[in-house]
Every structure is written in C-alpha cells, then in structure tokens.
Design an enzyme around this catalytic site. Structure first.
Site, PDB file in Angstrom:
ATOM      1  N   HIS A   1       0.796  -1.232   0.000  1.00  0.00           N
ATOM      2  CA  HIS A   1       0.000   0.000   0.000  1.00  0.00           C
ATOM      3  C   HIS A   1       0.832   1.289   0.000  1.00  0.00           C
ATOM      4  CE1 HIS A   1      -3.426  -2.563   1.177  1.00  0.00           C
ATOM      5  NE2 HIS A   1      -2.653  -3.075   2.094  1.00  0.00           N
TER       6      HIS A   1
HETATM    7  C1  BDR Z   1      -3.073   0.642   5.290  1.00  0.00           C
HETATM    8  O1  BDR Z   1      -3.260   0.118   6.610  1.00  0.00           O
HETATM    9  C2  BDR Z   1      -2.041  -0.337   7.142  1.00  0.00           C
HETATM   10  O2  BDR Z   1      -2.174  -1.649   7.567  1.00  0.00           O
HETATM   11  C3  BDR Z   1      -0.995  -0.183   6.063  1.00  0.00           C
HETATM   12  O3  BDR Z   1       0.213   0.285   6.622  1.00  0.00           O
HETATM   13  C4  BDR Z   1      -1.577   0.817   5.100  1.00  0.00           C
HETATM   14  O4  BDR Z   1      -1.239   2.139   5.450  1.00  0.00           O
HETATM   15  C5  BDR Z   1      -3.731  -0.286   4.296  1.00  0.00           C
HETATM   16  O5  BDR Z   1      -5.085  -0.378   4.563  1.00  0.00           O
END
Ligand code: BDR
Ligand code: CA
Length: 313
Positions: A243
């Site tokens: 992400h």
């Molecule tokens: C987001 O949530 C966290 O678990 C990750 O770091 C990312 O920023 C994805 O949904």
C-alpha cells in the site's frame, strides 16, 4: 531540479517502512523535512521506534522524527498486529535504533514547518490514520492554504474495505480526522485499495529485493516475506498489496498512476459503514470534487522503481 519538500506522517508497519526507505533513497527528488508518527498499525511507541529504525537503516539520522497522537480523535485505537506482527515490522530483523526522537509533538511540528515554509512549498504524505493532520488543521486552520498538497494512502471504493467490508484501515481508525482533512480544501491525491490491491508483491518482485545483497535489501525482503503471508491467504492472490509506497512512488513518477478528480466524503455516523470513503465516481451529486482518486497503476514500473531505489541505500 529542486527536491520537493515533504513530511511523511506514518504508523510503520512494513509497507510504511518501505515507503520511508523509498523516500530517503530519493534525495534528488524528495527533501524529507520531517517524519511524524501516529498510532495505527501498532501503538505509538512502536511506530516511532520503527520510523527511527528506518532512518538509521537508510543512514539518515539527520531526519527529525516527531512522535504524535497516541489515539484517534474520538474513537478507541484499533491496531493491526494480525497483519504486521507484534513489532509492526516483523521480518525486518533489525536491532533497536540508537537514534532518538526529536523534541516537540508531531502536531506542533506539522504546524511550525508548514507556517515557516513558503506557500505551496510543502506536501504532507499520510501513510496511517489522519489524526495528526486533522488535529493540526483544527489547531491552526491557516495551514490549509499554505500546503501544496496531501498525497495519502487510504480508502477504497470499488475495492470495498479491508478493516471492515466498507472501510479501509487508515480511514476506519480515525474517520473524524479524515473528515476534517477531506473538508479542508487542501488538494488531495488519494491512493485507495483500488490501486494498492494492484501493487502486488509477486514472487518475482520479492526475489529481486532478496538479490540486493545489502542490509536494506535484506530488511525489505524480510518484511515483504512476512507481510504478504496474511494478505495472500486472505485474498488468494500471488502476493500481498504494497500500500504505502504507492504514495512516494506517485511523487517520484506520477505517470505510473491514473485516476479522476471527484467528490469524496467520509462516513462518521453509521457503525456499519464507519470510515467508508464515499466516492462520487460517476457524478451522481453536485458536490465539488475534493480529491484526485487513483484507480490505475503500472505495477511493473512501480516495482522497477522500488527495486532500483532500495538498491541505492
Ligand atoms: C493501510 O493500513 C495499514 O495496515 C498499512 O500500513 C496501510 O497504510 C492499508 O489499509
Ligand atoms: Ca500505514
């Protein structure tokens, strides 16, 4: 070309950690003026420690790291050890950092750095819950007209949610802060799950990090190897979504992404859909567009960039 000034606001998390390394490996394009931390994937003490660890790994102990909010504005803190492990960066295999946190709360640092920068000079890159940014906006609303842009990872629309069926983790954890940010008038570029679920850590990409035979290459390989297990099992894909590095990659090469400038609102009242990013993709309302919501990514180009930059550390 002068490097673009950014603040990274983050809750590391393996994918945050890789995003930090990507930014710190790109000093020609990005001038990281501070890293600010927030509670999210793991509690604040750990997200702060992990940010310091990444600065040390990148050899950038000159970067100020300010600790920020220990909990969301209104709701109780929700964390995600089930994805990231107990430390938040399980798999990295790195020692405790010796670098220490910089004095001053993250919210104060965000305000001071924005007010002292030129108008339109500073970009904020939130990679976690938006608590620090929301609080900074409430405390000093003039920062809204001084910031160049917010480029954030959060939300989802056609892709749905990952923390609940409706909500992505970062927005779900602090929907009230997100509501403040999306009403601020600051230009927003949003990397939702619709994009990040296409940035999959396929085995051939993960192997390329292993082949970078440096401490940074090994740490990234170890973190991705750990992080992808949960998502591969959940989504039945060949790799996990990476992400947060999408935010930094966008600043380095916006041509890797495609999206649309549309109205986005945040659900803050219904428990069922709390934290949902309601995106008016098809123009069903007369609401003014307030965010460029990304939907497309050249994922091969994204991983090429990432591998090339991590190899520089
Ligand atoms: C987001 O949530 C966290 O678990 C990750 O770091 C990312 O920023 C994805 O949904
Ligand atoms: Ca994050």
């Amino acid at each position: 070309m002068t490097a673009r000034k950014i603040i990274i606001d983050t809750d590391p998390g393996q994918d945050d950690a890789v995003a930090i390394l990507l930014a710190l490996a790109s000093p020609e394009e990005l001038d990281v003026v501070a890293i600010t931390t927030v509670a999210g994937n793991v509690p604040l003490a750990l997200t702060t420690r992990n940010a310091l660890t990444m600065c040390e790994l990148a050899g950038r102990t000159d970067i100020p790291v300010h600790a920020g909010s220990i909990r969301p504005m209104v709701r109780d803190l929700v964390t995600a050890e089930y994805v990231h492990g107990k430390s938040g960066i399980d798999g990295a295999g790195l020692p405790e950092p010796t670098m220490v946190v910089t004095e001053g709360h993250a919210v104060d640092a965000i305000i001071e750095l924005t007010m002292s920068a030129d108008v339109g000079e500073l970009t904020i890159c939130p990679l976690g819950p938006l608590t620090n940014i929301g609080l900074a906006l409430l405390r000093e609303p003039r920062i809204a007209e001084r910031l160049r842009e917010i480029v954030l990872m959060g939300g989802g629309f056609f892709a749905g949610g990952n923390r609940t069926p409706a909500a992505e983790f970062n927005i779900y954890v602090d929907p009230h802060a997100a509501d403040v940010v999306f009403h601020s008038g600051i230009p927003i570029t949003m990397m939702p799950l619709d994009v990040t679920h296409k940035a999959l850590t396929l085995p051939e990409y993960v192997a390329r990090f292993a082949a970078i035979d440096t401490p940074a290459g090994r740490a990234v390989h170890g973190m991705l190897d750990f992080f992808e297990r949960f998502d591969i099992e959940r989504y039945g894909t060949e790799g996990g979504p990476l992400h947060d590095p999408c935010v930094i990659a966008y600043l380095l090469d916006p041509g890797l992404f495609g999206g649309k400038h549309v109205p986005v609102r945040i659900e803050t009242t219904s428990e069922l859909t709390m934290g949902m990013t309601v995106v008016d993709w098809w123009g069903a309302t007369d609401d003014d567009p307030n965010a460029t919501v990304m939907q497309e990514i050249d994922s091969a180009g994204f991983f090429d960039l990432l591998v090339e930059r991590i190899a520089r550390i």
